[in-house]
Structures are given as C-alpha cells and as structure tokens.
Design an enzyme around this catalytic site. Sequence first.
Site, PDB file in Angstrom:
ATOM      1  N   ARG A 178       0.789  -1.234   0.000  1.00  0.00           N
ATOM      2  CA  ARG A 178       0.000   0.000   0.000  1.00  0.00           C
ATOM      3  C   ARG A 178       0.817   1.277   0.000  1.00  0.00           C
ATOM      4  NH1 ARG A 178      -2.359  -1.163   5.972  1.00  0.00           N
ATOM      5  NH2 ARG A 178      -0.534  -0.725   7.251  1.00  0.00           N
ATOM      6  N   GLU A 179       2.137   1.161   0.141  1.00  0.00           N
ATOM      7  CA  GLU A 179       2.961   2.357   0.293  1.00  0.00           C
ATOM      8  C   GLU A 179       3.331   2.924  -1.073  1.00  0.00           C
ATOM      9  OE1 GLU A 179       6.003   0.935   2.996  1.00  0.00           O
ATOM     10  OE2 GLU A 179       4.514   0.527   4.545  1.00  0.00           O
ATOM     11  N   ARG A 233      -1.026  -4.731   2.732  1.00  0.00           N
ATOM     12  CA  ARG A 233       0.368  -4.478   3.126  1.00  0.00           C
ATOM     13  C   ARG A 233       1.280  -5.663   2.782  1.00  0.00           C
ATOM     14  NH1 ARG A 233       3.283  -2.172   7.780  1.00  0.00           N
ATOM     15  NH2 ARG A 233       4.428  -3.754   8.926  1.00  0.00           N
ATOM     16  N   GLU A 394      11.373   5.927   5.905  1.00  0.00           N
ATOM     17  CA  GLU A 394       9.913   6.083   5.892  1.00  0.00           C
ATOM     18  C   GLU A 394       9.644   7.457   5.311  1.00  0.00           C
ATOM     19  OE1 GLU A 394       7.515   4.013   6.709  1.00  0.00           O
ATOM     20  OE2 GLU A 394       8.480   2.471   7.945  1.00  0.00           O
TER      21      GLU A 394
HETATM   22 ZN   LIG Z   1       6.499  -0.230   4.919  1.00  0.00          ZN
END
Ligand SMILES: [Zn+2]
Length: 433
Positions: A178-179, A233, A394
């Site tokens: 999902r990123e 994910r 991140e």
């Molecule tokens: Zn991640």
Amino acid sequence: METVLVLVLESLLLATIPACASELFGARMLRVVPESHDQLDHLHFMLVNSPFDFWREPREVGMPVDIMVTLSELPELIHTLTSQGLTAEEIIKDVGQMVVERSLAVYARGPRAMDWEDFHDYTTITKWLTSLSKDYPNLCTLEEVGKSYEGRPMKLFMVGKGGADNPGIFIDGGSHGREWIAPATVTYMINKLVTNSTEYDDLLSQVNFYFMPVINPDGYDFTFINPNNRFWRKTRSDYRPKVPEESEEPEELEENPVCIGVDANRNWGHHWMEGGASNNSCRFTYAGPEPFSEVENRVVRDQILRLRSKLKMYLSFHSYGQQFMYPWGYTHVYPDDWKELDDIARKAVSALTAVYGTNYTIGTTNNIFRRALAGGSHDWVKSVANVKLSYTVELGNSGNLFCPNSSDIIPSGEETFQALLVLADHVKETYAH
Ligand SMILES: [Zn+2]
C-alpha cells in the site's frame, strides 16, 4: 457539470467493488497519543496481537499513533483503548471516501504511460524500465532475477557506466503493497539519474545504482485491482491448508483461521521473530512460517548476496513517517559504527529538508520505536550481507498518510533525490578508486 462527473466516477467505482467487500466505506482512521509507558506498552501489544491496522506504529510517549478501523471493529477498538485510559481523535471519517477522492482516477482510467503525475501499476513500471534500458543501453541494464509468488517477473535495474567493479548502492521500494509513494519516489529518482545522466556523469562513472522499485509486486498490484484492496500491506502467499471438499473438520479450521500474506519486512532471516512481529497469519505484522519464507525476499536476498562485495550502501523506501532509520531493529544495542551511519543520515536529511522543509527523525529503528522490530531488511543486509551503510527510509508525504495525492509524488521525488545525491557522493568519495 461537476456533479455529473462525480456521479459517473462514483458509479464506476461502485461497479468495481464486490458488494461483500466494501469494508473501507465508513472505516475510520483514529489517532491516539500515549501519555504513559503503560499506555505505550498496551499499544505495542495491540500492534502485534490485535486485528487493527496500525498506519503509524507506536514510538514513544507523546508521539501519535494512527489506527485504521472498520465500522464493525470500531466498538472493540474503542473498548480496548478506553480500558487503558486512551482517547482517540478521529482523523479520517471515511477511509473509503478518501480512496474515492484521492485514488479514483487511478482505478477508473486503467494503465497509462509512465509519468510522475499519477501512480502506476507494476506492469507499467516494468514496461517503462524495459524501454529505458533500450533507450540508454550504455548507461543501464535490466535483468530478470526471479519471479514473485504469483509469477510476476522481478527485475533488477542497474544504472552506471564505470564498470561492474565500481562501488554500488542497492535501492528498493514497495516492500509493503500500500505504500504507493515509495515506488513512485524510487522511479522518480531512476528517471532523474538516467534522463539527466550528463549532469551526473562524474557520479555515474564511479558509482553503480542497483534498483528494484517494487519488491512485493503481488501485494503492490493487489492494491491496484480494486479500491477495497488499497491498504493491502503483505505479500500474497497462501499457506492455508488444502482442505478436501468434504472435510469432516471444518470447525477446527474456523477456530484457527489462516490468512493470506506475510509482512515482507518482518520476514528477513536475522533474529527473525524476536520482536515487533506476529506468528498469527491474520495479523498485519505476520513474520511468515519461517525466515525467508517469501520468494520475493529470497530473490532480493540473492541479488544482494551476489553483489555484496561491491555494495557499500542499502536503501529501502517505505511510507509513512518521515524517519531515516539504521540498524538495529532487533536490539536496543547500537552497531559499532552507528556514529558513521548517523552522520551520513544527517547530511542526507539536511539536503532533503532544504528542498521543502520536510523534517525527519533519525536513529536506529529500535530507538525510534522504543521496541524491538525484528525481521526487517536493513538488519539482515548489514549483519549478514555485510553492507556497511544500511538504511530504511519512511518517506514523508505532507500528512496524506497511505493515500497520498498524485501531486505529492514530484515533491517527494525532488526532496528524496537530493538526499540520494548526498548519499551517493559519500559512497563515491569513500569507496571509488
Ligand atoms: Zn512499509
């Protein structure tokens, strides 16, 4: 006119959603801020042992934690939070509606040519890498290095023109499906390096870049199939036991349900399952039945091992959180060379922040999350493959969480590319002959 367009778009969206699977509609994203160590411990316990989807994991007292919850799970979540004296603030009222607003165009239009004005599925990214390697044969090569669980080709894209012995940087993205901003940012950086290669001639003559922008292609593509899968994910591997059609024992299975997919960034084989990971396949942080159970991780592992004598740096891009992290995740002990890792990260982040003012937290993963997080790639890469400068980033995305606007891609690419130039320059100055 606008109303008509909205109606058309909504009907398109609804047409793609199976009636049984529209759980995202009405789902909330709640924010809680632990105010004591007991509350923080409880959130850590929930992260591994509850069914709730943590979008931003617990870090320390006073730092916000984001939890996505479907309408049917909401009472249970509120109950467990209030039992610990935690109060939740509603940040997103309707996650399904947010997907409609921010990602609908991607689902409605289907694949189109690669650009950075929108998000793209795995096939589009792979086709684009193929065309780049054909257009710039003296600068890049594309190699198929394995296949995913569902059979998608996994490709390694190398950029550099000084020969195979040059020091290398291995860069991956998309470990968590999902990123979306991670593959978008990594491909932005590839494009920048390749199509402006004369500007970076000195660097590309002395450093090789090995890119795998989407290392969980099944999970990534799953999020493109339909808006209900937008927040998937894990990988898509299926360890469910094959039940004969007329099985006598269906009840036992229901008591111990087995779910699809493994958290790829809990599955690396270094101190596996020693913290921050679950052995329950239905949890978001499921570490898998064994270390490196996931074929995608084995493919990436084998490339890193093949290139290890040349690799000096590893960068793994995730979202979201604005954290620039280095080992270890599994222990609070710092690596001997942490100061060097930290200094380099600070220089990179300072170049990143200079572009749009985005702030990052820098530290060991364990220190940032105040807890062991084992099975992540950067621990294995540093410890086992012996790649000294190993980082997980991140990415930040202006508060747009896992559902960034397509207009977030270029700013993310621009600022992160400045960090990459600093990192690559360090590799060049330190290791190139
Ligand atoms: Zn991640």
